[in-house]
Design an enzyme around this catalytic site. Structure first.
Site, PDB file in Angstrom:
ATOM      1  NE  ARG A 101      -0.287   0.867   4.850  1.00 36.71           N
ATOM      2  CZ  ARG A 101      -0.547   0.605   6.119  1.00 36.71           C
ATOM      3  NH1 ARG A 101      -1.504  -0.231   6.434  1.00 36.71           N
ATOM      4  NH2 ARG A 101       0.142   1.211   7.069  1.00 36.71           N
ATOM      5  CG  ASN A 103       8.247   2.250   0.754  1.00 36.11           C
ATOM      6  OD1 ASN A 103       8.069   3.470   0.708  1.00 36.11           O
ATOM      7  ND2 ASN A 103       7.270   1.410   1.109  1.00 36.11           N
ATOM      8  CE1 TYR A 133       8.671   7.704  10.001  1.00 35.05           C
ATOM      9  CE2 TYR A 133       9.110  10.071   9.838  1.00 35.05           C
ATOM     10  CZ  TYR A 133       8.701   8.879   9.252  1.00 35.05           C
ATOM     11  OH  TYR A 133       8.333   8.864   7.925  1.00 35.05           O
ATOM     12  CB  ALA A 137      16.758   8.927  15.804  1.00 39.45           C
TER      13      ALA A 137
END
Ligand code: NAI
Length: 251
Positions: A16, A93, A158, A160
């Protein structure tokens, strides 16, 4: 013109959101797509995406595998090389956020974000560079974030992890440039996906939009276009860079 004819691409977390957009765009450009997803609830979406990708006349297959686990990443890449012959492009990703102020952030919350967002990039990159070095070509594209550059209250783990990806990307560009393996990062701003759906609501949304020179959130396809550029020979003299796809939010 198709930019990735017959290239083999691995994408993590592509059932998604941005990952799905990247899979579709790269398949449209002739790439064979091997992608992963992690939760059982994504299995139907992954199968549907496989079929859509095959509609572009390319091979496509999904794996249910956790990119944050070293051994799982190793067997994922080995399986892909067995089935598809090589790996030309790796798009790291997969990512999560577990936002919390540092005062309240538990060690478990911290570890999970670092493992999924940062360790996964190490896990996957370590495996894909073998076939790439052998072929003396390859492109690795890592999904960072504007938050990794600017930081944000409530997002220290997040930020870091995404800043860590930038340092990793530059180091791998140094290590593998002589083998013609390129490594770049994308720093998206606010992109409309499940991860950011809460940003679209109410007053908060208005406040965010006011800060974006282009005056709107981005789409997965726009990040996919940036990925296509970095994956293909269109960017053959570009390595170790962070490209911001954020509507100007970083200026
Ligand atoms: P999303 O939550 O819609 O998709 C993330 C995907 O990663 C999901 O399919 C999920 O199943 C998968 N995933 C999570 N943990 C995984 C693991 N351990 N192994 C394999 N797959 C796993 O999020 P979105 O928005 O599509 O984000 C994609 C990437 O872009 C993430 O790295 C995110 O941090 C980054 N990003 C997103 C922005 C946004 O505004 N949406 C902004 C900046 C960066």
């Amino acid at each position: 013109m198709k930019l990735l004819e017959n290239k083999v691409v691995i994408i993590t977390g592509a059932a998604r959101g941005i990952g799905e957009g990247i899979a579709l765009k790269l398949a449209e450009h002739g790439a064979h797509i091997a992608f992963s997803y992690v939760s059982d609830s994504s299995a139907d979406k992954a199968l549907a995406l496989e079929e859509k990708l095959k509609g572009f006349g390319v091979n496509a297959k999904s794996w249910k595998t956790n990119a944050a686990n070293f051994e799982s990443a190793e067997s994922f890449v080995n399986d892909v090389v067995k089935e598809f012959g090589t790996v030309d492009v790796c798009v790291n990703n997969a990512g999560i956020s577990k936002d919390n102020l540092l005062l309240r952030m538990t060690p478990a919350q911290w570890d999970e974000v670092i493992e999924v967002n940062l360790k996964s990039v190490y896990n996957m990159t370590k495996q894909v560079i073998r076939p790439m070095m052998k072929a003396r070509k390859g492109s690795i594209v890592n999904m960072s974030s504007i938050i990794g550059i600017r930081g944000n209250a409530g997002q220290s783990s997040y930020a870091a992890s995404k800043a860590g990806i930038i340092g990793f990307t530059k180091s791998i560009a140094h290590e593998l440039g002589s083998r013609n393996v390129r490594c770049n990062a994308i720093a998206p701003g606010f992109i409309e996906t499940d991860m950011t759906h809460y940003l679209k609501e109410g007053e908060a949304s208005k406040a965010f939009l006011e800060k974006i020179p282009l005056g709107r959130f981005g789409t997965a396809e726009e990040v996919a276009n940036t990925t296509l550029f970095l994956a293909s020979d269109m960017s053959s003299y570009i390595t170790g860079q962070v490209i911001s796809a954020c509507g100007g939010l970083n200026i």
